[in-house]
Enzyme design. Structure first.
Site, PDB file in Angstrom:
ATOM      1  N   LYS A  19     -83.041  -6.500   0.551  1.00  0.00           N
ATOM      2  CA  LYS A  19     -81.685  -6.616   1.098  1.00  0.00           C
ATOM      3  C   LYS A  19     -81.631  -6.246   2.574  1.00  0.00           C
ATOM      4  O   LYS A  19     -81.035  -6.951   3.381  1.00  0.00           O
ATOM      5  CB  LYS A  19     -80.699  -5.686   0.357  1.00  0.00           C
ATOM      6  CG  LYS A  19     -80.462  -6.006  -1.088  1.00  0.00           C
ATOM      7  CD  LYS A  19     -79.360  -5.110  -1.660  1.00  0.00           C
ATOM      8  CE  LYS A  19     -79.669  -3.620  -1.641  1.00  0.00           C
ATOM      9  NZ  LYS A  19     -80.803  -3.203  -2.492  1.00  0.00           N
ATOM     10  N   ARG A  93     -71.951   0.596  -4.343  1.00  0.00           N
ATOM     11  CA  ARG A  93     -72.981   0.791  -5.354  1.00  0.00           C
ATOM     12  C   ARG A  93     -72.398   1.208  -6.692  1.00  0.00           C
ATOM     13  O   ARG A  93     -73.138   1.354  -7.671  1.00  0.00           O
ATOM     14  CB  ARG A  93     -73.927   1.890  -4.880  1.00  0.00           C
ATOM     15  CG  ARG A  93     -75.269   1.382  -4.344  1.00  0.00           C
ATOM     16  CD  ARG A  93     -76.128   2.575  -4.230  1.00  0.00           C
ATOM     17  NE  ARG A  93     -77.507   2.454  -3.996  1.00  0.00           N
ATOM     18  CZ  ARG A  93     -78.120   2.230  -2.836  1.00  0.00           C
ATOM     19  NH1 ARG A  93     -77.439   1.926  -1.780  1.00  0.00           N
ATOM     20  NH2 ARG A  93     -79.422   2.286  -2.753  1.00  0.00           N
ATOM     21  N   ARG A 132     -93.943  -0.322   0.669  1.00  0.00           N
ATOM     22  CA  ARG A 132     -93.100   0.018   1.815  1.00  0.00           C
ATOM     23  C   ARG A 132     -93.265   1.494   2.179  1.00  0.00           C
ATOM     24  O   ARG A 132     -93.228   1.867   3.345  1.00  0.00           O
ATOM     25  CB  ARG A 132     -91.625  -0.277   1.465  1.00  0.00           C
ATOM     26  CG  ARG A 132     -90.641   0.078   2.567  1.00  0.00           C
ATOM     27  CD  ARG A 132     -89.232  -0.381   2.243  1.00  0.00           C
ATOM     28  NE  ARG A 132     -88.598   0.441   1.218  1.00  0.00           N
ATOM     29  CZ  ARG A 132     -87.431   0.162   0.634  1.00  0.00           C
ATOM     30  NH1 ARG A 132     -86.780  -0.931   0.971  1.00  0.00           N
ATOM     31  NH2 ARG A 132     -86.915   0.956  -0.272  1.00  0.00           N
ATOM     32  N   ARG A 138     -90.073   7.196   4.142  1.00  0.00           N
ATOM     33  CA  ARG A 138     -88.983   7.617   3.262  1.00  0.00           C
ATOM     34  C   ARG A 138     -89.532   8.409   2.088  1.00  0.00           C
ATOM     35  O   ARG A 138     -90.450   7.967   1.410  1.00  0.00           O
ATOM     36  CB  ARG A 138     -88.228   6.377   2.743  1.00  0.00           C
ATOM     37  CG  ARG A 138     -87.313   5.769   3.766  1.00  0.00           C
ATOM     38  CD  ARG A 138     -86.646   4.520   3.240  1.00  0.00           C
ATOM     39  NE  ARG A 138     -85.920   4.716   1.989  1.00  0.00           N
ATOM     40  CZ  ARG A 138     -85.060   3.841   1.490  1.00  0.00           C
ATOM     41  NH1 ARG A 138     -84.807   2.715   2.154  1.00  0.00           N
ATOM     42  NH2 ARG A 138     -84.443   4.070   0.356  1.00  0.00           N
ATOM     43  N   ARG A 149     -84.395   5.220  -9.131  1.00  0.00           N
ATOM     44  CA  ARG A 149     -83.439   4.394  -8.389  1.00  0.00           C
ATOM     45  C   ARG A 149     -83.149   3.099  -9.149  1.00  0.00           C
ATOM     46  O   ARG A 149     -82.018   2.611  -9.148  1.00  0.00           O
ATOM     47  CB  ARG A 149     -83.989   4.097  -6.981  1.00  0.00           C
ATOM     48  CG  ARG A 149     -83.939   5.339  -6.086  1.00  0.00           C
ATOM     49  CD  ARG A 149     -84.882   5.256  -4.922  1.00  0.00           C
ATOM     50  NE  ARG A 149     -84.558   4.175  -4.000  1.00  0.00           N
ATOM     51  CZ  ARG A 149     -85.419   3.672  -3.117  1.00  0.00           C
ATOM     52  NH1 ARG A 149     -86.642   4.149  -3.032  1.00  0.00           N
ATOM     53  NH2 ARG A 149     -85.036   2.723  -2.312  1.00  0.00           N
TER      54      ARG A 149
HETATM   55  P1  AMP Z   1     -80.887   2.677   0.290  1.00  0.00           P
HETATM   56  O1  AMP Z   1     -81.468   2.807   1.664  1.00  0.00           O
HETATM   57  O2  AMP Z   1     -79.747   1.715   0.232  1.00  0.00           O
HETATM   58  O3  AMP Z   1     -81.942   2.376  -0.744  1.00  0.00           O
HETATM   59  O4  AMP Z   1     -80.270   4.097  -0.085  1.00  0.00           O
HETATM   60  C1  AMP Z   1     -81.094   5.241  -0.162  1.00  0.00           C
HETATM   61  C2  AMP Z   1     -80.358   6.359  -0.884  1.00  0.00           C
HETATM   62  O5  AMP Z   1     -79.166   6.703  -0.177  1.00  0.00           O
HETATM   63  C3  AMP Z   1     -79.884   6.016  -2.283  1.00  0.00           C
HETATM   64  O6  AMP Z   1     -80.892   6.182  -3.264  1.00  0.00           O
HETATM   65  C4  AMP Z   1     -78.730   6.999  -2.453  1.00  0.00           C
HETATM   66  O7  AMP Z   1     -79.210   8.291  -2.697  1.00  0.00           O
HETATM   67  C5  AMP Z   1     -78.110   7.000  -1.067  1.00  0.00           C
HETATM   68  N1  AMP Z   1     -77.077   5.942  -0.930  1.00  0.00           N
HETATM   69  C6  AMP Z   1     -77.115   4.858  -0.089  1.00  0.00           C
HETATM   70  N2  AMP Z   1     -75.999   4.110  -0.219  1.00  0.00           N
HETATM   71  C7  AMP Z   1     -75.250   4.715  -1.173  1.00  0.00           C
HETATM   72  C8  AMP Z   1     -74.001   4.406  -1.776  1.00  0.00           C
HETATM   73  N3  AMP Z   1     -73.295   3.309  -1.421  1.00  0.00           N
HETATM   74  N4  AMP Z   1     -73.530   5.263  -2.722  1.00  0.00           N
HETATM   75  C9  AMP Z   1     -74.208   6.358  -3.073  1.00  0.00           C
HETATM   76  N5  AMP Z   1     -75.395   6.701  -2.568  1.00  0.00           N
HETATM   77  C10 AMP Z   1     -75.924   5.887  -1.615  1.00  0.00           C
END
Ligand code: AMP
Length: 191
Positions: A19, A93, A132, A138, A149
């Site tokens: 994404k 989310r 990745r 990360r 996740r």
């Molecule tokens: P991402 O980079 O989108 O994979 O997000 C990494 C982490 O950030 C996720 O596993 C959550 O812990 C937190 N996170 C990101 N976006 C959200 C969201 N919209 N709602 C809740 N937690 C989020």
């Protein structure tokens, strides 16, 4: 064709589906702002802000950060924009986040245009995340956290597919292939 002054695209898909990469390219090429809540939260963690201190431990475990925090973050971001031309990556989310976003967009007079859904088989997702993780830095790009996740995605985020499908907004996109191939499919799906 004149550029529409308002444009709202929401990228849906499991962690590791690509994404972020695809949303970034679409944003650059179409003059949209990519809003990645993961990036915003990681920036807070790096800067050690109160929000970062709260979010960091949850992110490390692969859990979601509370809805109210995310809604506040998005509200602030959109409030400072003259015209709403955005791609959301990683938000909403959960159903409460999706409902709040609807309220917010209604206030701003900027309805959602489309919801591309990047589809990648489960077994490929973990491998992509672990790969990745070799360069992303990360702490949640590990096999164990990737599984968590994925589980969180199934339970909390997948219901959004029905939510947006019911309004005819979801565009299914095969996310397997080269970056260019997938990007081409996204453009096709958004036509
Ligand atoms: P991402 O980079 O989108 O994979 O997000 C990494 C982490 O950030 C996720 O596993 C959550 O812990 C937190 N996170 C990101 N976006 C959200 C969201 N919209 N709602 C809740 N937690 C989020």
């Amino acid at each position: 064709m004149p550029t529409p002054s308002h444009q709202v695209i929401i990228f849906l898909g499991p962690p590791g589906a690509g994404k972020g990469t695809q949303a970034e390219r679409l944003a650059t090429e179409q003059g949209l702002l990519k809003i990645s809540t993961g990036d915003i939260l990681r920036d807070h963690v790096d800067r050690g802000t109160p929000l970062g201190v709260q979010a960091g431990p949850l992110m490390k475990l692969g859990k979601l950060v509370p809805d109210q925090i995310l809604i506040g973050v998005i509200r602030d971001r959109l409030a400072s924009m003259d015209s709403i031309r955005v791609i959301f990556d990683g938000f909403p989310r959960t159903l409460p986040q999706a409902r709040e976003l609807d309220v917010l967009l209604e206030e701003l007079g900027s309805p959602i245009n489309a919801v591309p859904l990047l589809e990648v088989p489960d077994e490929q997702l973990i491998a992509r995340i672990v790969e990745r993780g070799k360069t992303s830095g990360r702490n949640d790009d590990t096999q164990a956290v990737a599984r968590e996740r994925q589980q969180v995605y199934r339970e909390q985020t997948q219901p959004l597919i029905d939510y947006y499908s019911a309004r005819g907004q979801v565009r299914h996109v095969n996310g397997v292939g080269s970056m260019d191939e997938v990007y081409g499919r996204i453009l096709e799906a958004l036509k």
